[in-house]
Design an enzyme around this catalytic site. Structure first.
Site, PDB file in Angstrom:
ATOM      1  NE  ARG A 182      -7.351   4.808   5.631  1.00 26.37           N
ATOM      2  CZ  ARG A 182      -7.002   6.011   6.028  1.00 26.37           C
ATOM      3  NH1 ARG A 182      -7.438   6.480   7.159  1.00 26.37           N
ATOM      4  NH2 ARG A 182      -6.196   6.751   5.287  1.00 26.37           N
TER       5      ARG A 182
ATOM      6  NE  ARG B 149       0.818  10.395   9.845  1.00 27.29           N
ATOM      7  CZ  ARG B 149       0.381   9.450   9.017  1.00 27.29           C
ATOM      8  NH1 ARG B 149      -0.808   8.923   9.182  1.00 27.29           N
ATOM      9  NH2 ARG B 149       1.139   9.032   8.025  1.00 27.29           N
TER      10      ARG B 149
ATOM     11  CB  CYS C 279      -3.602  11.661  11.682  1.00 30.77           C
ATOM     12  SG  CYS C 279      -3.360   9.922  11.482  1.00 30.77           S
TER      13      CYS C 279
ATOM     14  CG  ASP D 270       3.290   1.579   9.510  1.00 33.69           C
ATOM     15  OD1 ASP D 270       2.913   2.457  10.291  1.00 33.69           O
ATOM     16  OD2 ASP D 270       3.594   1.807   8.324  1.00 33.69           O
TER      17      ASP D 270
ATOM     18  CE  LYS E  48      -1.635   1.600   4.072  1.00 35.49           C
ATOM     19  NZ  LYS E  48      -1.392   3.021   4.423  1.00 35.49           N
ATOM     20  CG  ASN E  49       2.289   2.726   3.580  1.00 37.95           C
ATOM     21  OD1 ASN E  49       1.127   3.067   3.314  1.00 37.95           O
ATOM     22  ND2 ASN E  49       2.704   2.513   4.811  1.00 37.95           N
TER      23      ASN E  49
HETATM   24  N1  EPU Z   1       7.317  14.332  10.478  1.00 33.32           N
HETATM   25  C1  EPU Z   1       7.615  15.655  10.749  1.00 33.32           C
HETATM   26  N2  EPU Z   1       7.485  16.551   9.745  1.00 33.32           N
HETATM   27  C2  EPU Z   1       7.105  16.197   8.485  1.00 33.32           C
HETATM   28  C3  EPU Z   1       6.810  14.853   8.214  1.00 33.32           C
HETATM   29  C4  EPU Z   1       6.931  13.939   9.234  1.00 33.32           C
HETATM   30  O1  EPU Z   1       7.980  15.998  11.872  1.00 33.32           O
HETATM   31  O2  EPU Z   1       7.029  17.075   7.618  1.00 33.32           O
HETATM   32  C5  EPU Z   1       7.452  13.329  11.543  1.00 33.32           C
HETATM   33  C6  EPU Z   1       6.155  12.566  11.812  1.00 33.32           C
HETATM   34  O3  EPU Z   1       5.323  13.264  12.711  1.00 33.32           O
HETATM   35  C7  EPU Z   1       6.693  11.266  12.377  1.00 33.32           C
HETATM   36  C8  EPU Z   1       7.971  11.042  11.583  1.00 33.32           C
HETATM   37  O4  EPU Z   1       8.333  12.338  11.088  1.00 33.32           O
HETATM   38  O5  EPU Z   1       7.058  11.453  13.725  1.00 33.32           O
HETATM   39  C9  EPU Z   1       7.851  10.087  10.417  1.00 33.32           C
HETATM   40  O6  EPU Z   1       6.760  10.446   9.592  1.00 33.32           O
HETATM   41  P1  EPU Z   1       6.758  10.168   8.038  1.00 33.32           P
HETATM   42  O7  EPU Z   1       6.701  11.461   7.308  1.00 33.32           O
HETATM   43  O8  EPU Z   1       7.896   9.253   7.704  1.00 33.32           O
HETATM   44  O9  EPU Z   1       5.378   9.425   7.825  1.00 33.32           O
HETATM   45  P2  EPU Z   1       4.555   9.406   6.490  1.00 33.32           P
HETATM   46  O10 EPU Z   1       5.495   9.413   5.355  1.00 33.32           O
HETATM   47  O11 EPU Z   1       3.490  10.439   6.533  1.00 33.32           O
HETATM   48  C10 EPU Z   1       4.508   6.829   6.152  1.00 33.32           C
HETATM   49  C11 EPU Z   1       3.469   5.756   6.112  1.00 33.32           C
HETATM   50  C12 EPU Z   1       2.945   5.488   7.509  1.00 33.32           C
HETATM   51  C13 EPU Z   1       4.115   5.106   8.404  1.00 33.32           C
HETATM   52  C14 EPU Z   1       5.179   6.214   8.378  1.00 33.32           C
HETATM   53  C15 EPU Z   1       6.417   5.883   9.173  1.00 33.32           C
HETATM   54  C16 EPU Z   1       2.456   6.029   3.929  1.00 33.32           C
HETATM   55  C17 EPU Z   1       1.257   6.326   3.138  1.00 33.32           C
HETATM   56  N3  EPU Z   1       2.361   6.151   5.250  1.00 33.32           N
HETATM   57  O12 EPU Z   1       3.839   7.998   6.606  1.00 33.32           O
HETATM   58  O13 EPU Z   1       2.063   4.376   7.381  1.00 33.32           O
HETATM   59  O14 EPU Z   1       3.683   4.903   9.719  1.00 33.32           O
HETATM   60  O15 EPU Z   1       5.575   6.460   7.007  1.00 33.32           O
HETATM   61  O16 EPU Z   1       7.004   4.721   8.706  1.00 33.32           O
HETATM   62  O17 EPU Z   1       3.482   5.644   3.383  1.00 33.32           O
HETATM   63  C18 EPU Z   1       0.292   2.970   7.965  1.00 33.32           C
HETATM   64  O18 EPU Z   1       0.470   2.360   6.900  1.00 33.32           O
HETATM   65  O19 EPU Z   1      -0.435   2.523   8.885  1.00 33.32           O
HETATM   66  C19 EPU Z   1       0.966   4.252   8.183  1.00 33.32           C
HETATM   67  C20 EPU Z   1       0.558   5.139   9.076  1.00 33.32           C
END
Ligand code: EPU
Length: 448
Positions: A416, A127, A122, A324, A22-23
């Protein structure tokens, strides 16, 4: 709303084939915005988040068709952007799925302007998207916030400019932020170097697709990604990597029921920390392929001893233990002999499953971002509420192992991220049914 009714206590036995990730699929689909040639993805899973992304991309001028994949597993999706005049990802769609932020970089790079509704809070934490914006600003974008939308404009001339970008945040690198900046930089003028890039396998998959489309990206999978911008990208066909979180969830399902499951298309090398911890607590994991090559699709047998040992786990960016799988691992450790400690470093609030597991007899004490899990002899069925995707998976696992009947309410969260989970568990001997929650007894006490 749908709910699962699970009659626990059946060891899982049989086979399960892992779907496309998915991701990875979400940012791979978005890559179609970087070209007006067709991009074909094989092995896209049938999930609610994928349907949401499909809807968003269609609004942004992308024609999308789907058929059964030639490779057997999953579906084949062809995305063809034919109209680049729309620049607005509306709140109506973005609020259904935070990954919508991924369209910001590609739209900005290709259309010179993008307006994306700012994703809100969220259930698993705040996030923020500051790192995405910092990265795009470094490439020369002018970014402002207007009426709840992020409005991003390329510099005069319409093309982003390569730069050195640091994407580390308080919890480490950002996965979708790295995909966003890397995708935008693929079409920028000059060289971009992303430092503190996310090393997740999904980033490697996106870079592989972009390179097949004509991009020049090196270093994906390491903290330093170097991108030589090109003027145009073309079409490509790409097979999505298997979903490491789905694979890890089924490993833990096998272990918590003390069953024996064969997992096909298992990306075992993307689960190195997970396998290490599972082996340490007494889960047997045997891969049929022991080559030194990166094993993205292999067959793995998983079984567990009657008694599992406790452990201490801290979630980390890849290749550490993934956030995750934290909730599912907690369910498993509820049935280990002794005290385990789980610390959540990526989303310190991601513990919505804790009070629900407690309703099933788990002994959990939370202090801030740490939970102490005292193993119990058994979990007991109860009605419980799914509150986010991975928390729901942990409740299903707990229900499979519990004595008596568990009703997991609101399984739309689960849909999802897990394709037809109940059918796949039934095929391995689980007693589980999907029902409309209107048909559940309102007094709702589980157990037999
Ligand atoms: N963060 C910041 N600033 C940003 C972006 C992120 O401080 O601009 C922080 C977040 O709050 C968190 C950390 O950085 O503490 C990591 O967040 P990341 O940006 O890596 O998360 P994401 O890319 O939004 C993806 C997955 C998530 C998974 C995370 C971490 C997708 C669609 N989502 O989210 O998946 O938990 O990486 O590995 O790829 C799930 O599938 O259940 C899910 C939540």
């Amino acid at each position: 709303m749908d709910a699962f009714v699970i009659h626990g206590g059946q060891p899982l036995r049989g086979k399960v084939r892992i779907n496309g990730s998915k991701n990875a699929s979400l940012p791979l689909m978005v890559a179609a915005l970087l070209t007006n040639k067709p991009v074909t993805l094989e092995g896209v899973p049938a999930l609610a988040d994928i349907a949401n992304m499909r809807r968003l991309l269609q609004e942004l001028g992308c024609e999308i068709s789907e058929s059964a994949a030639a490779t057997g597993a999953g579906r084949r999706m062809t995305l063809h952007t034919h109209d680049e005049s729309t620049r607005h990802a509306r709140y109506d769609i973005v609020r259904t799925m935070r990954a919508s932020i991924s369209v910001l970089g590609p739209m900005l790079a290709r259309r010179g302007e993008a307006r994306v509704s700012m994703p809100g809070g969220c259930s698993i934490g705040d996030r923020p998207v500051d790192l995405h914006l910092r990265g795009l600003r470094a490439l020369g974008a002018h970014i402002s916030l207007e009426a709840g939308d992020i409005v991003a404009k390329a510099p005069p001339g319409g093309r982003l400019e390569g730069a050195r970008v640091f994407l580390g945040g308080p919890a480490g690198p950002t996965v979708l932020g790295t995909a966003n900046v890397m995708s935008a930089a693929a079409l920028a003028k000059g060289t971009t170097i992303i430092e503190s890039a996310a090393c997740e396998p999904e980033i490697v998959d996106v870079a592989d697709l972009l390179n097949a489309m004509g991009a020049q990206i090196q270093g994906a999978g390491t903290p330093r990604i170097v991108i030589e911008g090109v003027a145009e990208l073309g079409g490509a066909t790409h097979r999505v990597i298997p979903d490491r979180i789905e694979a890890g969830t089924y490993m833990m399902a096998a272990a918590i029921t003390r069953g024996r499951v064969t997992i096909e298309d298992c990306p075992i090398d993307d689960l190195i920390a997970v396998c290490d911890y599972l082996k340490e607590i007494g889960v047997h994991i045997r891969a049929t392929d022991d080559s030194m090559q990166r094993r993205v699709r292999t067959t793995v047998d998983v079984s567990a001893s009657d008694r599992l040992h406790p452990t201490q786990i801290t979630t980390q960016p890849h290749p550490g233990f993934p956030t995750d799988l934290q909730a599912q691992m907690m369910a498993l450790l509820c049935l280990a002999d002794g005290n385990s400690v789980i610390t959540e470093r990526i989303y310190p609030q991601r513990f919505l499953h804790v009070p629900e597991l407690s309703r099933m007899g788990a002994q959990l004490i939370r202090q801030g971002s740490t939970v102490v899990v005292t193993g119990v002899r058994e979990l007991v069925g109860a009605p419980v509420m799914a509150s986010d995707l991975r928390a729901s998976a942990s409740l299903v696992l707990a229900g499979l192992a519990a004595r008596g009947t568990t009703a997991v309410l609101r399984v739309y969260h689960l849909d999802r991220g897990y394709e037809r989970m109940e059918e796949r568990l039934i095929a391995m001997g689980a007693r589980i049914e999907r029902v409309d929650d209107k048909h559940l007894p309102t007094n709702g006490q589980g157990g037999e």
